[in-house]
Design a protein around this motif. Structure first.
Motif, PDB file in Angstrom:
ATOM      1  N   ASP A   1       0.737  -1.133  -0.025  1.00 56.61           N
ATOM      2  CA  ASP A   1      -0.043   0.122   0.027  1.00 56.61           C
ATOM      3  C   ASP A   1       0.985   1.225   0.027  1.00 56.61           C
ATOM      4  OD1 ASP A   1      -2.291  -1.331  -0.173  1.00 56.61           O
ATOM      5  OD2 ASP A   1      -2.652  -1.511   2.044  1.00 56.61           O
ATOM      6  N   PHE A   2       2.047   1.251   0.614  1.00 56.11           N
ATOM      7  CA  PHE A   2       2.861   2.238   0.652  1.00 56.11           C
ATOM      8  C   PHE A   2       3.502   2.512  -0.693  1.00 56.11           C
ATOM      9  CE2 PHE A   2       7.330   3.887   1.397  1.00 56.11           C
ATOM     10  CZ  PHE A   2       6.982   5.085   2.102  1.00 56.11           C
ATOM     11  N   LEU A   3       3.800   1.443  -1.286  1.00 54.97           N
ATOM     12  CA  LEU A   3       4.551   1.591  -2.767  1.00 54.97           C
ATOM     13  C   LEU A   3       3.243   2.239  -3.641  1.00 54.97           C
ATOM     14  CD1 LEU A   3       6.627  -1.359  -2.724  1.00 54.97           C
ATOM     15  CD2 LEU A   3       7.438   0.947  -2.754  1.00 54.97           C
ATOM     16  N   ASN A   4       2.004   1.964  -3.349  1.00 56.34           N
ATOM     17  CA  ASN A   4       1.066   2.387  -4.336  1.00 56.34           C
ATOM     18  C   ASN A   4       0.805   3.971  -4.055  1.00 56.34           C
ATOM     19  OD1 ASN A   4       0.392   0.324  -6.110  1.00 56.34           O
ATOM     20  ND2 ASN A   4      -0.204  -0.709  -4.616  1.00 56.34           N
ATOM     21  N   LEU A   5       1.334   4.828  -2.907  1.00 58.09           N
ATOM     22  CA  LEU A   5       0.967   6.306  -2.732  1.00 58.09           C
ATOM     23  C   LEU A   5       1.449   6.780  -4.009  1.00 58.09           C
ATOM     24  CD1 LEU A   5       1.786   6.212   0.837  1.00 58.09           C
ATOM     25  CD2 LEU A   5      -0.239   6.343   0.060  1.00 58.09           C
ATOM     26  N   ASP A   6       0.864   8.131  -4.085  1.00 60.99           N
ATOM     27  CA  ASP A   6       1.621   9.055  -4.958  1.00 60.99           C
ATOM     28  C   ASP A   6       2.503   9.812  -4.526  1.00 60.99           C
ATOM     29  OD1 ASP A   6       1.626  10.851  -6.867  1.00 60.99           O
ATOM     30  OD2 ASP A   6      -0.225  11.647  -6.743  1.00 60.99           O
ATOM     31  N   PHE A   7       3.786   9.200  -5.129  1.00 60.51           N
ATOM     32  CA  PHE A   7       4.952   9.939  -4.602  1.00 60.51           C
ATOM     33  C   PHE A   7       5.465  11.363  -5.226  1.00 60.51           C
ATOM     34  CE2 PHE A   7       6.663   5.542  -3.514  1.00 60.51           C
ATOM     35  CZ  PHE A   7       6.031   5.547  -2.219  1.00 60.51           C
ATOM     36  N   THR A   8       4.549  11.800  -6.201  1.00 61.15           N
ATOM     37  CA  THR A   8       4.518  12.914  -6.678  1.00 61.15           C
ATOM     38  C   THR A   8       4.160  14.184  -6.054  1.00 61.15           C
ATOM     39  OG1 THR A   8       2.540  13.036  -8.043  1.00 61.15           O
ATOM     40  CG2 THR A   8       4.345  11.973  -8.902  1.00 61.15           C
ATOM     41  N   LYS A   9       3.341  13.904  -5.043  1.00 55.16           N
ATOM     42  CA  LYS A   9       2.797  14.847  -4.015  1.00 55.16           C
ATOM     43  C   LYS A   9       4.079  15.498  -3.213  1.00 55.16           C
ATOM     44  CE  LYS A   9      -1.762  13.078  -3.288  1.00 55.16           C
ATOM     45  NZ  LYS A   9      -2.876  12.330  -2.420  1.00 55.16           N
ATOM     46  N   LYS A  10       3.744  17.079  -2.769  1.00 53.68           N
ATOM     47  CA  LYS A  10       4.843  17.461  -2.090  1.00 53.68           C
ATOM     48  C   LYS A  10       4.405  17.337  -0.515  1.00 53.68           C
ATOM     49  CE  LYS A  10       6.017  20.945  -5.835  1.00 53.68           C
ATOM     50  NZ  LYS A  10       6.335  22.089  -6.075  1.00 53.68           N
ATOM     51  N   ASN A  11       4.967  16.318   0.011  1.00 60.53           N
ATOM     52  CA  ASN A  11       4.930  16.172   1.406  1.00 60.53           C
ATOM     53  C   ASN A  11       6.094  15.228   1.736  1.00 60.53           C
ATOM     54  OD1 ASN A  11       4.387  13.355   0.700  1.00 60.53           O
ATOM     55  ND2 ASN A  11       2.151  13.877   0.692  1.00 60.53           N
ATOM     56  N   SER A  12       6.253  15.045   3.046  1.00 64.30           N
ATOM     57  CA  SER A  12       7.370  14.443   3.821  1.00 64.30           C
ATOM     58  C   SER A  12       7.524  12.815   3.049  1.00 64.30           C
ATOM     59  CB  SER A  12       7.310  14.119   5.176  1.00 64.30           C
ATOM     60  OG  SER A  12       7.500  15.617   5.844  1.00 64.30           O
ATOM     61  N   VAL A  13       6.574  12.148   2.979  1.00 62.09           N
ATOM     62  CA  VAL A  13       6.479  10.771   2.417  1.00 62.09           C
ATOM     63  C   VAL A  13       6.915  10.881   1.120  1.00 62.09           C
ATOM     64  CG1 VAL A  13       4.932   8.815   1.698  1.00 62.09           C
ATOM     65  CG2 VAL A  13       4.458   9.944   3.538  1.00 62.09           C
ATOM     66  N   SER A  14       6.655  11.966   0.155  1.00 61.68           N
ATOM     67  CA  SER A  14       7.271  11.884  -1.222  1.00 61.68           C
ATOM     68  C   SER A  14       8.660  12.127  -1.233  1.00 61.68           C
ATOM     69  CB  SER A  14       6.414  12.851  -2.174  1.00 61.68           C
ATOM     70  OG  SER A  14       5.084  12.400  -2.011  1.00 61.68           O
ATOM     71  N   LEU A  15       8.920  12.931  -0.347  1.00 59.15           N
ATOM     72  CA  LEU A  15      10.406  13.567  -0.318  1.00 59.15           C
ATOM     73  C   LEU A  15      11.292  12.234   0.202  1.00 59.15           C
ATOM     74  CD1 LEU A  15      10.089  17.250   0.934  1.00 59.15           C
ATOM     75  CD2 LEU A  15      10.445  16.355  -1.453  1.00 59.15           C
ATOM     76  N   TYR A  16      10.897  11.604   1.007  1.00 58.38           N
ATOM     77  CA  TYR A  16      11.798  10.413   1.468  1.00 58.38           C
ATOM     78  C   TYR A  16      11.416   9.148   0.720  1.00 58.38           C
ATOM     79  CZ  TYR A  16      13.430  12.345   5.610  1.00 58.38           C
ATOM     80  OH  TYR A  16      14.215  13.053   6.551  1.00 58.38           O
TER      81      TYR A  16
END
Length: 175
Positions: A81-96
């Motif tokens: 589920d984590f890998l299916n998140l949108d990593f293009t959003k500007k937040n801490s999860v994406s940056l990491y």
């Protein structure tokens, strides 16, 4: 001529290890943030070397996921589920968690001279920074638990980080 070295931190890629290696080298400038670097360093310094570290996408994705859980940026989420998140959003999860190639191009604006593979740190330092004496490298893997990837997780990492495998020279697993 003494070289000033700028390390641009790419999250979950061994920055604590790099900081330890260079702790006695007064010409190292360590930046957690590219904008801070741009404001702090004169733009046309000819004696400046800028580098970052890169990491195997499998170990980095596990480390990013566990870090995001630890920081409570996500809660009770599986690696899938984590890998299916949108990593293009500007937040801490994406940056990491975004692919390293994207981080280098979007955040660093491709403004680095080279990237050192964390897995070959000592050899890579000798190749790119031969004037630095690296006496001992002590990698601190952090407080993260070992994790055995499933076949589905491997396939999803292969997909999500395909650009890292292709452009950074890491091999994909078939398992």
């Amino acid at each position: 001529m003494t070289k000033d070295i700028v390390y641009l931190k790419l999250p979950k890629n061994g920055s604590s290890t790099v900081r330890e290696i260079f702790k006695d080298y007064s010409q190292l400038f360590f930046y957690n943030d590219y904008i801070e670097f741009q404001k702090d360093i004169e733009p046309n310094r000819s004696n400046l070397i800028k580098f970052t570290t890169i990491r195997d996408p499998y170990s980095r994705s596990i480390s990013s996921w566990q870090h995001c859980l630890k920081e409570k940026w996500v809660e009770n989420i599986s690696l899938i589920d984590f890998l299916n998140l949108d990593f293009t959003k500007k937040n801490s999860v994406s940056l990491y968690s975004m692919p390293q190639v994207h981080y280098i191009s979007i955040i660093f604006k491709n403004d680095i001279d080279f990237a050192i593979k964390l897995e070959n740190l000592e050899k890579e330092f000798k190749k790119f920074l031969p004037f630095i004496t690296v006496t001992k490298i002590k990698h601190n893997p952090g407080a993260y638990k070992p994790y055995q990837l499933s076949m589905d997780e491997v396939q999803l990492i292969n997909k999500v980080y395909s650009v890292d495998f292709k452009l950074l020279g890491y091999d994909k697993r078939n398992k």
